[in-house]
Structure formats: C-alpha cells, structure tokens
Design a protein around this motif. Structure first.
Motif, PDB file in Angstrom:
ATOM      1  N   SER A 321      38.258  48.554  53.155  1.00  0.00           N
ATOM      2  CA  SER A 321      38.865  47.982  51.947  1.00  0.00           C
ATOM      3  C   SER A 321      40.376  47.846  52.117  1.00  0.00           C
ATOM      4  O   SER A 321      40.957  46.799  51.814  1.00  0.00           O
ATOM      5  N   GLU A 325      42.248  44.221  52.337  1.00  0.00           N
ATOM      6  CA  GLU A 325      43.253  43.862  51.333  1.00  0.00           C
ATOM      7  C   GLU A 325      44.579  43.496  51.982  1.00  0.00           C
ATOM      8  O   GLU A 325      45.262  42.561  51.549  1.00  0.00           O
ATOM      9  N   GLN A 352      32.861  46.487  50.534  1.00  0.00           N
ATOM     10  CA  GLN A 352      33.768  46.130  49.446  1.00  0.00           C
ATOM     11  C   GLN A 352      33.016  45.734  48.186  1.00  0.00           C
ATOM     12  O   GLN A 352      33.485  45.973  47.072  1.00  0.00           O
ATOM     13  N   ASP A 355      32.306  48.309  45.552  1.00  0.00           N
ATOM     14  CA  ASP A 355      33.416  48.759  44.719  1.00  0.00           C
ATOM     15  C   ASP A 355      33.413  47.958  43.417  1.00  0.00           C
ATOM     16  O   ASP A 355      33.643  46.744  43.423  1.00  0.00           O
ATOM     17  N   PRO A 356      33.166  48.595  42.275  1.00  0.00           N
ATOM     18  CA  PRO A 356      33.126  47.845  41.010  1.00  0.00           C
ATOM     19  C   PRO A 356      34.462  47.225  40.637  1.00  0.00           C
ATOM     20  O   PRO A 356      34.517  46.343  39.778  1.00  0.00           O
ATOM     21  N   TRP A 357      35.551  47.679  41.267  1.00  0.00           N
ATOM     22  CA  TRP A 357      36.884  47.152  40.962  1.00  0.00           C
ATOM     23  C   TRP A 357      37.334  46.097  41.963  1.00  0.00           C
ATOM     24  O   TRP A 357      38.496  45.680  41.939  1.00  0.00           O
ATOM     25  N   GLN A 360      38.783  42.844  40.414  1.00  0.00           N
ATOM     26  CA  GLN A 360      40.120  43.044  39.840  1.00  0.00           C
ATOM     27  C   GLN A 360      41.174  43.161  40.937  1.00  0.00           C
ATOM     28  O   GLN A 360      42.293  42.639  40.798  1.00  0.00           O
ATOM     29  N   LYS A 361      40.834  43.835  42.041  1.00  0.00           N
ATOM     30  CA  LYS A 361      41.795  43.964  43.139  1.00  0.00           C
ATOM     31  C   LYS A 361      42.113  42.602  43.745  1.00  0.00           C
ATOM     32  O   LYS A 361      43.277  42.313  44.055  1.00  0.00           O
ATOM     33  N   HIS A 364      44.298  40.611  41.452  1.00  0.00           N
ATOM     34  CA  HIS A 364      45.666  41.124  41.514  1.00  0.00           C
ATOM     35  C   HIS A 364      46.409  40.549  42.721  1.00  0.00           C
ATOM     36  O   HIS A 364      47.606  40.197  42.619  1.00  0.00           O
ATOM     37  N   ILE A 395      30.080  41.071  40.281  1.00  0.00           N
ATOM     38  CA  ILE A 395      31.335  40.751  40.966  1.00  0.00           C
ATOM     39  C   ILE A 395      31.459  39.247  41.194  1.00  0.00           C
ATOM     40  O   ILE A 395      32.516  38.641  40.964  1.00  0.00           O
ATOM     41  N   SER A 398      32.312  37.483  38.012  1.00  0.00           N
ATOM     42  CA  SER A 398      33.692  37.715  37.625  1.00  0.00           C
ATOM     43  C   SER A 398      34.648  36.849  38.434  1.00  0.00           C
ATOM     44  O   SER A 398      35.602  36.270  37.890  1.00  0.00           O
TER      45      SER A 398
END
Length: 531
Positions: A321, A325, A352, A355-357, A360-361, A364, A395, A398
């Motif tokens: 991750s 990123e 990856q 990862d529930p976030w 959002q990452k 960002h 995901i 989203s």
C-alpha cells in the motif's frame, strides 16, 4: 524437621516423667498413698501440650509442603506444556527433540523434524472468531498426535506452528513420507464446532538429522527446526497444502529473499521505486491514447528490478500500500502536464482492495495533485473478485462515483462470471498477454481473443489487448474491431523523463497541445518502420 524433633523430644520427656509420675498417681488413687509432686504433674502436662503442639505443627507443615510440591509440578507443567493443545512448547520442545536425536545417534536411525504451519489461519480467526480458532488449533494438534508414532515428540512452536520429531531408519525415508502424507490428509478433514464448519490445511517442511547436508557437521535440534522451517516456507510458496524436504539451495533462496525484503524497505524510504510508462495505442487510428504506469525498482545493488520480483514480496510484508501510493502520487504529478486527451492507467494490488479506506486514499491523492479523475483508470485483476466481492463492489462504486474508470485486467486468466461482469461497473476489459502471444503461434489464442472481444461488445465494454509484439498479431487484432493495444511493438516502458521527451516531440504536452497524426506516431517507432 524442627517440628518433628520437638514432637519426638516431647515423647521422650513424656516417657521419662510419666514413668515416675504414673506409679505415684496409681498408689494415691487405689491405696491411699501420698499425692504426687505438683511440680512433676505440671511438667507432665506441659510435656503433653508440647507433644500435641509439635505433632500438629508437623502435620500442618507436611500438608503445606505437599501443596507446594503440587504447585511446583503444576508450574513446571505450565512452563513446559502449551495449555491449549497440551503439546510441549517452544521452551521444552527443542530440548526434548535433541534428547531424542542423541538417543538414536548410535543406532542406524535418524530423526526427521517436521515444521507444520496452518494455511490462512488468520483468515479462519477473523471470519469465525478466536474461539473457533482455538478449537481448530486443539483439533489439529490432536489429529497430528494421533497419526505420529509413539516415540515421536510434538510441540507447539508458535501461534499456528507445530514441530514434531520422529525417529526413522536411514534407508527408509519413505516411511516419513507416508506419515507426512497422512498428517496432511488427516488435518484437512472438516472441523465442526459451534454450528460452524472449517476446513484447515497445512504446509509442512521436513529436515533429517545425520550428515546428509553437511558431512563435517551434525545438526542439532534447533538447526533441524530451522531447516524444516525453511522447507515449510518453500511449501507455502509452491501453493500450500503440501510438503517439501529441506535442500541446501532453499536456504540460499531464503537468504536472498531476506536481502530483498531489507532492500525493499530501504528502497521505499530512499525513493528508489519509480514509475515507468507503457504506451497505449488506438489500433484503428494508430494514435497514442494513454499510458499504463508500471513500477520499477532502481536498486543501487540489483539494478533495474522487474515488478514480478518485488511486488509479491511487498504484498507479503505488508508494504504494497505504501509503495503503491508513492508511485501513484509520482505518476499523477508526471501526468499533469500531458495532453488532456491522454489517460493514465495504474494497477491495484488485491491487498489494497481489502483496505476499506482505499477509495478515500486515492481520492486524496487526486485532490493533492490536481489530476482530473476522468483521466485516471484503475486496473484490478480477476483474482480480486473472489476474495471479497462485497468490499470490491463498494470500493469500485465509490471510485466510479468520482469519475474514475475501472478496468478488469488480465481477463480470461481468472474465474470471473458473467453475473460479476454485469453487477460490477467496469469500463474496460483487458485481454491477458498470454492469449495475444498465442495468436502468433496459430494456437487457440485467436479463438479466445475473438470470444473476449465479442463478450466485450455484448456488454458494451471496450477492450484493450496486452502483449502486442509483432505486426502479424497487430494485423489480426485490427481485423477484430475497435480496441486499444499495448506491447513491446510500440516500444519498451520508459521513465518519466523519456516519456515527457516523447510527448514533447509529439506536441502532446499541455503548453504545445496539437493534434497528432498516425504518421507522427509511426515516426517514433523505428522498429515498426523497419518492419
């Protein structure tokens, strides 16, 4: 001992004083003689009191010592035994195995040490709870113990790791193979508890004592456990639910892997991982339509390292991750100045998507760089669809809501169903390079590619063909309809600087944006012009 001495002395004193006092008492009671001396009577009574006190104290102390002895035995048992499974533990197991090794060293027998590790035990715990996890561990331990010979030693070394040692005849190593096979079959039977059913599998590594590997040195139990652990890791890398005997080259492979792990950790901190870009071409017009970002490791020690080497390791050591990123952030910065018509595709690891976030990452990063979401394309593999389809759908939805496009990568190599393709909002299918490569060989690749393209048309999904490396394959693909293509025919992946120079010559940077003809693209591919 002191209490017993006091009681014994009291008995002796009672015999001495009582021998004098009792006749006087008898004469006074029966024949009217003179009363005994009161001092002597008091001495006897005191003596009796000391006798009772000493005996009772001795009995209490004896009971206390017995309780303490049992407590010490219990403490020793707790120190040497695993309370959950009843096996020996990490402290007592290796010494017991070493004693077994020494006891058979003078005979024609050796010992085989097995390291047994449950596959995906963390997932069993997470999905079914720790109580079920404990049940699985205790059941597996009991099943292993049931199939081992009486002389064998079984120990729980770690959370879901067991080690056992068993003697065998040097010329009958197949006996150990039979036992290991039986362990694998026995453990894999369903485990039922609390209205739940779990199937556990194990990976096993085996090492033997004697001088089979190092003629000048005899390995002790700790060394055998280490070798068996290396072989067990080798079994996990080869697909799990199997076993391997230790071979010396396995240790070299593990040492190299550990060096790679350390290099990856240091390389991430030193920004040694950089994005390279592979061209994506519209096959009908020959125009450049975008790039796929590919990771490369510019290692001072190993040179340019392919992602096929470091990506799986980064996933296993939970660094994928952070690595991804960093690469995506750099790629978004690189692509900001490209022509607005060019897209950027990035591959996402299945890790990856757990990862529930993650969504959002990624958003960002887009906000941070100012890169338009509509120009970004996320590529996920078919294997992601079988781990947690609910999480993947959440995901993907989203990301789609923010304008990001989603591609299903390596299509045809996994097990995705039509219902999954219809239920998930994919924007593109990417044909795996292995099918495209088969087209040149005249095999079934062409039929498979045609079927995938037809499926894409039926689902209104554009198609990209990977791995185009010859004009022959390119000609066949052009005859199958509109699609994008990428591969070494259009050049090798290039770093950011070289890619920017290419776009500058094409006039495809923001400040010099002009339309690009197919001839201009052709001019940048000398290998195609020569062909």
């Amino acid at each position: 001992m002191i209490a017993l001495g006091i009681a014994t002395a009291s008995v002796i004193m009672f015999v001495g004083t009582g021998g004098t006092l009792m006749p006087q008492i008898a004469r006074a009671w029966f024949w009217g003689g003179s009363a005994p001396d009161m001092l002597l009577i008091n001495a006897v009574l005191l003596n009796i009191a000391l006798l009772l006190f000493g005996w009772r104290r001795y009995r209490d102390l004896h009971a206390e010592v017995e309780v303490r002895r049992r407590a010490e035995e219990r403490a020793r048992e707790l120190a040497e035994r695993d309370p959950l499974t009843g096996c020996l533990n990490r402290r007592s197991g290796p010494p017991a195995m070493e004693n077994l090794r020494r006891s058979v060293a003078e005979t024609q027998r050796e010992i085989a040490v097995m390291m047994i590790d449950l596959d995906n035990f963390k997932q069993i715990n997470d999905l079914n709870g720790h109580q079920m996890g404990d049940t699985v561990l205790s059941t597996v331990a009991r099943r292993i113990a049931d199939v081992l010979p009486d002389e064998a030693i079984l120990a729980r070394i770690g959370g879901d790791e067991f080690a056992c040692a068993l003697p065998f005849d040097y010329h009958a190593r197949e006996d150990v193979d039979d036992i290991v096979d039986l362990v694998i079959r026995t453990v894999s039977a369903p485990i039922e508890a609390n209205r739940l059913t779990v199937e556990a599998t194990v990976s096993i590594g085996v090492a033997q004592s004697g001088r089979a590997y190092e003629p000048q040195q005899v390995a002790d139990a700790e060394a055998l456990i280490h070798r068996a652990d290396i072989a067990m890791y080798h079994a996990k890398k080869r697909g799990r639910n199997r076993y391997y005997w230790f071979e010396p080259q396995m240790e070299d492979e593990l040492r190299f892997r550990n060096e790679l792990e350390a290099g990856i950790r240091q390389g991430i901190a030193a920004d040694e991982f950089v994005p390279f870009y592979e061209q994506q071409i519209d096959l009908e017009t020959g125009k450049l339509s975008g790039f796929e970002m590919l990771a490369r490791w510019k290692s001072p020690r190993y040179g340019i390292v392919s992602p096929e080497i470091f990506i799986p390791i980064a996933e296993e050591i939970d660094l994928i991750s952070e690595l991804s990123e960093r690469l995506i952030r750099q790629a978004l910065e690189d692509a900001k100045d490209w022509d607005p018509g060019l897209t950027l595709s990035v591959n996402i690891s299945p890790v990856q998507l757990r990862d529930p976030w993650f969504a959002q990452k990624l958003l960002h990063l887009l906000v941070e760089s100012g890169f338009p979401p509509a120009r970004l394309e996320i590529e996920i593999t078919e294997s992601c669809l079988h781990e947690n389809i609910g999480a993947v759908r959440s995901i993907v939805s989203s990301l789609k809501n923010q304008g990001i496009r989603i591609s299903l990568d390596d299509f045809g190599t996994g097990y995705s169903s039509l219902s999954q393709l219809r239920s998930l909002p994919f924007d593109r299918l990417k044909i795996d390079r292995s099918f495209v490569a088969e087209m040149a060989a005249g095999g079934e690749g062409r039929t498979l590619v045609e079927a995938i393209i037809s499926l894409g048309k039926g689902l209104s999904l554009p198609v990209t063909a990977e791995g185009i490396e010859s004009d022959e394959v390119l000609g066949q693909l052009k005859g199958m309809g509109e699609m994008k293509g990428q591969g070494y025919l259009y050049g090798l992946p290039e770093d950011a600087s070289t890619t920017r120079d290419r776009l500058a010559r094409l006039g495809m940077l923001k400040d010099t944006s002009v339309s690009v003809s197919a001839e201009a693209v052709q001019a940048l591919h000398p290998q195609r012009r020569a062909s």
